[in-house]
Scaffold this motif. Structure first.
Motif, PDB file in Angstrom:
ATOM      1  N   LYS A 241       0.947  -1.360   0.103  1.00  0.00           N
ATOM      2  CA  LYS A 241       0.126  -0.083  -0.114  1.00  0.00           C
ATOM      3  C   LYS A 241       0.813   1.205  -0.046  1.00  0.00           C
ATOM      4  CE  LYS A 241      -3.905  -2.392   2.661  1.00  0.00           C
ATOM      5  NZ  LYS A 241      -4.377  -2.304   4.027  1.00  0.00           N
ATOM      6  N   LEU A 242       1.918   1.044   0.368  1.00  0.00           N
ATOM      7  CA  LEU A 242       3.080   2.073   0.531  1.00  0.00           C
ATOM      8  C   LEU A 242       4.156   2.283  -0.578  1.00  0.00           C
ATOM      9  CD1 LEU A 242       3.767   4.956   1.955  1.00  0.00           C
ATOM     10  CD2 LEU A 242       5.286   3.745   3.626  1.00  0.00           C
TER      11      LEU A 242
ATOM     12  N   LEU B 133       4.664   4.813  -3.984  1.00  0.00           N
ATOM     13  CA  LEU B 133       6.202   5.301  -3.940  1.00  0.00           C
ATOM     14  C   LEU B 133       6.729   4.909  -5.465  1.00  0.00           C
ATOM     15  CD1 LEU B 133       8.485   6.222  -2.113  1.00  0.00           C
ATOM     16  CD2 LEU B 133       8.927   4.079  -1.578  1.00  0.00           C
TER      17      LEU B 133
ATOM     18  N   ALA C  87      -4.601   3.108  -4.213  1.00  0.00           N
ATOM     19  CA  ALA C  87      -3.443   4.004  -3.763  1.00  0.00           C
ATOM     20  C   ALA C  87      -2.719   4.117  -4.985  1.00  0.00           C
ATOM     21  CB  ALA C  87      -2.533   3.046  -2.936  1.00  0.00           C
TER      22      ALA C  87
ATOM     23  N   LEU D  60       3.078  11.475  -3.959  1.00  0.00           N
ATOM     24  CA  LEU D  60       3.244  10.584  -3.036  1.00  0.00           C
ATOM     25  C   LEU D  60       2.296  10.912  -2.020  1.00  0.00           C
ATOM     26  CD1 LEU D  60       4.342   8.075  -1.911  1.00  0.00           C
ATOM     27  CD2 LEU D  60       6.537   9.288  -1.340  1.00  0.00           C
TER      28      LEU D  60
ATOM     29  N   SER E 225      -1.478  10.611  -2.639  1.00  0.00           N
ATOM     30  CA  SER E 225      -1.812   8.996  -2.763  1.00  0.00           C
ATOM     31  C   SER E 225      -1.923   8.655  -1.034  1.00  0.00           C
ATOM     32  CB  SER E 225      -0.537   8.183  -3.356  1.00  0.00           C
ATOM     33  OG  SER E 225      -0.931   7.007  -3.408  1.00  0.00           O
ATOM     34  N   ILE E 226      -0.849   8.923  -0.385  1.00  0.00           N
ATOM     35  CA  ILE E 226      -1.040   8.394   1.103  1.00  0.00           C
ATOM     36  C   ILE E 226      -2.179   8.992   1.729  1.00  0.00           C
ATOM     37  CG2 ILE E 226      -0.067   8.643   3.303  1.00  0.00           C
ATOM     38  CD1 ILE E 226       2.556   8.700   1.981  1.00  0.00           C
TER      39      ILE E 226
ATOM     40  N   THR F 238      -5.348   7.156   0.593  1.00  0.00           N
ATOM     41  CA  THR F 238      -5.385   5.679   0.922  1.00  0.00           C
ATOM     42  C   THR F 238      -6.082   5.566   2.323  1.00  0.00           C
ATOM     43  OG1 THR F 238      -3.424   5.263  -0.373  1.00  0.00           O
ATOM     44  CG2 THR F 238      -4.203   3.686   1.388  1.00  0.00           C
TER      45      THR F 238
ATOM     46  N   THR G 122       1.920  -0.029   8.654  1.00  0.00           N
ATOM     47  CA  THR G 122       1.958   0.582   7.270  1.00  0.00           C
ATOM     48  C   THR G 122       1.224   1.924   7.357  1.00  0.00           C
ATOM     49  OG1 THR G 122       1.520  -1.665   6.377  1.00  0.00           O
ATOM     50  CG2 THR G 122       1.033   0.143   4.799  1.00  0.00           C
ATOM     51  N   LEU G 123       0.197   2.318   7.990  1.00  0.00           N
ATOM     52  CA  LEU G 123      -0.524   3.508   8.078  1.00  0.00           C
ATOM     53  C   LEU G 123       0.542   4.509   8.679  1.00  0.00           C
ATOM     54  CD1 LEU G 123      -4.235   2.608   8.911  1.00  0.00           C
ATOM     55  CD2 LEU G 123      -3.265   3.698   6.831  1.00  0.00           C
TER      56      LEU G 123
ATOM     57  N   GLY H 200       3.434   5.496   6.605  1.00  0.00           N
ATOM     58  CA  GLY H 200       2.820   6.275   5.703  1.00  0.00           C
ATOM     59  C   GLY H 200       2.744   7.848   6.190  1.00  0.00           C
TER      60      GLY H 200
ATOM     61  N   VAL I  53       6.129   9.219   6.293  1.00  0.00           N
ATOM     62  CA  VAL I  53       6.625   9.888   4.895  1.00  0.00           C
ATOM     63  C   VAL I  53       5.905  11.247   4.685  1.00  0.00           C
ATOM     64  CG1 VAL I  53       6.047   9.689   2.367  1.00  0.00           C
ATOM     65  CG2 VAL I  53       6.656   7.532   3.694  1.00  0.00           C
TER      66      VAL I  53
END
Length: 379
Positions: free
Chosen positions: A129-130, A134, A181, A317, A320-321, A324, A359-360, A363, A366
């Motif tokens: 998902k990341l 990316l 995503a 990027l 998208s994060i 998502t 994962t979240l 993100g 990032v």
């Protein structure tokens, strides 16, 4: 040189261009961090009630969230230029891990989605998902935008490979999240409406074929979504009990620990996918509205960061994060309330589970890196 991707959010510069402090120097965004901490704290309170005051499960989730916070802090230290360089290796490792799942993965609830290494189990599809946005952001940022057909087909190939591997596990919910995503990166890269319309036309035309490609349990989920009352004690049980819990909460709810649907174990998956139904029953419409307001605050802050990001790669990027994260919230609430089929998407940072939270938070790390490194650059 590629044409710079940019989009504007009204008043964005008024909110972010402030004097830099110590939070920026350690690459953290104070407002976003505060909102995330409040959300995680609320999530632990809801989880404690949903599990019937199970302190062990709640503490386990707290440790997972603390670890995820640590990962966020580490990721936030990485400048966006290094993320750009590492995009291809990260994506390649993710695809290799997905292939490994097909041959070496461990089964859980009839699906082969996990890899076990050194006593630890992890779900490679979550990392994609990341990794996918990316990779797509890195690829498109080096090309002239909007992308031509050649680069568009290459980008679609980059997107389709992990989506098909995840769908093969099978994991329809995660594959749709990963696809969304990636698609938002393509959309924001400047695709013409003609291409977008053609794409949706092809998708609609392919729906009959896609239907027969689904597993039996996936088709049952769609049929249950349309007519849950046809099998109230079987496939329709989950959504019927969920809607009962939501409706019985009313405006103010029954009170903390007073939810009968969860306490008497009528509500399935009450600590994971259906946890917001517990909140709706115990805190009512007011409680759900406050939680949604917190989610909207996080999304709004993320949009401000994306709108003020420097460079095409960072903007694509970051956007998208944020998107998502929004899809996570939208799909979970939609499926719990019966507006969408049940696809097994947890409520972000509230549902029990470690991989999705990790994962979240990576993100969000990032996002903080994009914001704070740009802020220091423009001082």
């Amino acid at each position: 040189m590629p044409r710079d991707f940019q989009w504007k959010l009204p008043g964005a510069h008024l909110h972010l261009k402030k004097k830099e402090g110590w939070m920026t120097r350690i690459h953290l965004d104070g407002w976003l961090l505060l909102a995330l901490l409040v959300l995680m704290s609320c999530g632990l309170l809801i989880l404690y009630s949903a599990t019937g005051s199970n302190l062990d499960v709640t503490l386990s989730q707290a440790y997972r969230l603390l670890f995820a916070l640590g990962v966020m802090l580490v990721v936030a230290q990485v400048p966006p230029r290094y993320m750009l360089r590492w995009a291809l290796p990260v994506y390649a490792v993710g695809v290799i891990a997905l292939v490994a799942v097909l041959f070496l993965g461990t089964d859980a609830k009839g699906a082969q989605r996990w890899l076990a290494l050194g006593g630890l189990r992890f779900q490679p599809s979550e990392a994609m998902k990341l990794a996918l946005p990316l990779m797509l952001a890195a690829y498109l940022s080096r090309r002239h935008l909007p992308p031509g057909l050649k680069h568009l087909f290459i980008a679609l190939g980059v997107l389709i490979v992990p989506v098909l591997l995840i769908a093969r596990q099978p994991d329809l919910g995660t594959s749709l999240l990963v696809a969304s995503a990636g698609l938002v990166v393509l959309f924001l890269a400047g695709l013409s409406w003609k291409i977008i319309f053609s794409f949706f036309t092809l998708v609609i035309a392919a729906l009959p074929a896609f239907w027969w490609m689904l597993h039996d349990y996936q088709r049952n989920r769609v049929l249950t979504f349309l007519h849950p009352e046809n099998d109230p004690l079987g496939t329709g049980w989950n959504i019927i009990q969920s809607k009962t819990a939501i409706g019985s909460g009313g405006l103010e709810g029954k009170g903390w620990f007073q939810g009968t649907q969860s306490r008497l174990e009528f509500l399935p998956e009450r600590h994971t996918d259906f946890i917001i139904a517990v909140l709706a029953e115990e805190a009512g419409l007011i409680g759900v509205t406050l939680l949604l307001a917190l989610y909207l605050l996080i999304i709004w802050r993320g949009m401000l960061i994306a709108a003020n990001a420097v460079g095409t790669f960072s903007r694509l990027l970051a956007s998208s994060i944020v998107f998502t994260f929004f899809v996570y919230v939208f799909v979970n609430i939609g499926m719990v309330s019966g507006l969408l089929p049940v696809v097994g998407v947890p409520l972000p940072l509230v549902s029990y589970g470690g991989t999705s939270s990790l994962t979240l938070m990576a993100g969000f790390g990032v996002l903080m890196s994009i914001h704070t490194h740009n802020s220091l650059l423009n001082r």
